[in-house]
Design an enzyme around this catalytic site. Structure first.
Site, PDB file in Angstrom:
ATOM      1  N   SER A   1       0.866  -1.175   0.000  1.00 19.51           N
ATOM      2  CA  SER A   1       0.000   0.000   0.000  1.00 19.51           C
ATOM      3  C   SER A   1       0.897   1.216   0.000  1.00 19.51           C
ATOM      4  O   SER A   1       1.791   1.328   0.846  1.00 19.51           O
ATOM      5  CB  SER A   1      -0.911   0.014   1.229  1.00 19.51           C
ATOM      6  OG  SER A   1      -1.435   1.317   1.456  1.00 19.51           O
TER       7      SER A   1
ATOM      8  N   CYS B   1      -4.437   7.159  -2.790  1.00 18.43           N
ATOM      9  CA  CYS B   1      -4.142   5.746  -3.040  1.00 18.43           C
ATOM     10  C   CYS B   1      -2.892   5.569  -3.901  1.00 18.43           C
ATOM     11  O   CYS B   1      -2.907   5.802  -5.105  1.00 18.43           O
ATOM     12  CB  CYS B   1      -5.335   5.042  -3.692  1.00 18.43           C
ATOM     13  SG  CYS B   1      -5.109   3.259  -3.827  1.00 18.43           S
TER      14      CYS B   1
END
Length: 338
Positions: A91, A253
């Site tokens: 991530s 993101c």
């Protein structure tokens, strides 16, 4: 007070997205490689993830960044992302949180104007270059795993929205990238609940027919998220990654931005040297730089750098009383959905 287990965390947010960095209490996870460790957490024993990520110790929002000894000697630490649905390989926002926590707490000495922290992940080495000033990390730039498109303009038929087109892409995990206009919504705070619910529903439907195999590492197989996207008038990309059990990513993101650059390149809309701004549902921004073209298995891929900033907001110690009736936590549909 008696605890049978204790975890220490540095609590960080990246453009609003929570990443609680586990800095003590876990010595290691079984596995010779980070991919094997990821597999162990998902297929052999997910008790640690459920204990941390479920109620009453946590909730659907945010992640835990699990730091373990690196398997690759070129890395400073191994990194696995624990989320309410499963453990994930990578991530971007959480890697930024982990780098910020390691440097600002002195676990890795900070050097100004730049410090480098290298993470060993199941998706490969991720180099975090932190811009530091006055003892604070003011920006983190990640050399991301290569991103590549495995299916372009794939279609899933839905009774609610008709045929929905998506690009299946790997940017550290697998994404289905969906132009948000297809579901008749804009990426805006007032639509967060609807976007999250629809995104998770689409993810589950696509995953049911799309195995999303990784060409080199089976532990990376499988669709993780749907990310909605739209183009902004100033040329930026507005994004909303939707995460199980049903919420919107607060950050722009990182792995999704990485994926989208690969899609732009596949469509002839990006070349090395290009820089794109990704803007989240609440207005936070990352920048993604297309560095070079490469290959992963049979796929043309892009090497990208994603940059953002994080802020530490707390230090936590989480314990387990041996008499606690919820040692693995619990979930209820009022908060977690069906």
């Amino acid at each position: 007070m008696r605890w049978s287990r204790t975890i220490q965390t540095v609590d960080v947010h990246c453009a609003g997205e929570i990443g609680r960095v586990v800095t003590g209490g876990v010595l290691n996870i079984p596995g010779r490689t980070m991919a094997e460790k990821l597999h162990h957490l998902n297929a052999v024993d997910d008790g640690l993830r459920r204990w941390l990520c479920s109620e009453p110790r946590s909730g659907p929002a945010g992640s835990f960044c699990l730091l373990v000894p690196a398997c690759d000697p070129g890395a400073d630490a191994g990194l696995i992302i624990l989320q309410p649905d499963q453990a994930h390989a990578m991530s971007g926002s959480n890697a930024m949180c982990a780098a910020t926590a390691l440097l600002e707490t002195g676990m890795i000495p900070m050097a100004e104007p730049e410090s480098v922290v290298t993470f060993d992940t199941a998706a490969g080495l991720v180099r975090a270059t932190a811009s530091c000033r006055g003892g604070k990390v003011v920006k983190v730039t990640l050399d991301m795993p290569p991103a590549f498109v495995t299916r372009q303009d794939a279609v899933i038929d839905t009774p609610e929205w008709g045929p929905v087109r998506y690009d299946l892409c790997f940017g550290g995990v697998f994404y289905a990238l969906v132009d948000v206009a297809q579901i008749g919504l804009a990426i805006a705070p007032e639509n967060a609940r609807a976007l999250a619910t629809i995104g998770v529903e689409l993810r589950d439907r696509i995953a049911a027919v799309e195995p999303a195999p990784h060409p080199t590492t089976s532990a990376l197989d499988g669709l993780a998220y749907v990310m909605f996207r739209s183009d902004e008038p100033d040329g930026a990309l507005r994004t909303c990654t939707t995460l199980r059990p049903g919420r919107a990513d607060r950050s722009p993101c990182g792995t999704g931005s990485n994926s989208n650059m690969a899609v732009r390149h596949a469509r002839g809309r990006a070349k090395p040297g290009d820089i794109i701004t990704s803007r989240s549902i609440i207005g936070g921004e990352f920048t993604t730089e297309f560095v070079a073209e490469t290959k992963v298995g049979p796929y043309v891929a892009t090497r990208n750098r994603v940059s953002g900033q994080c802020w530490i907001y707390g230090l936590s110690q989480i314990g387990l009383d041996p008499a606690d009736p919820f040692p693995q936590g619990f979930t209820l549909s009022d908060t977690w959905g069906g």
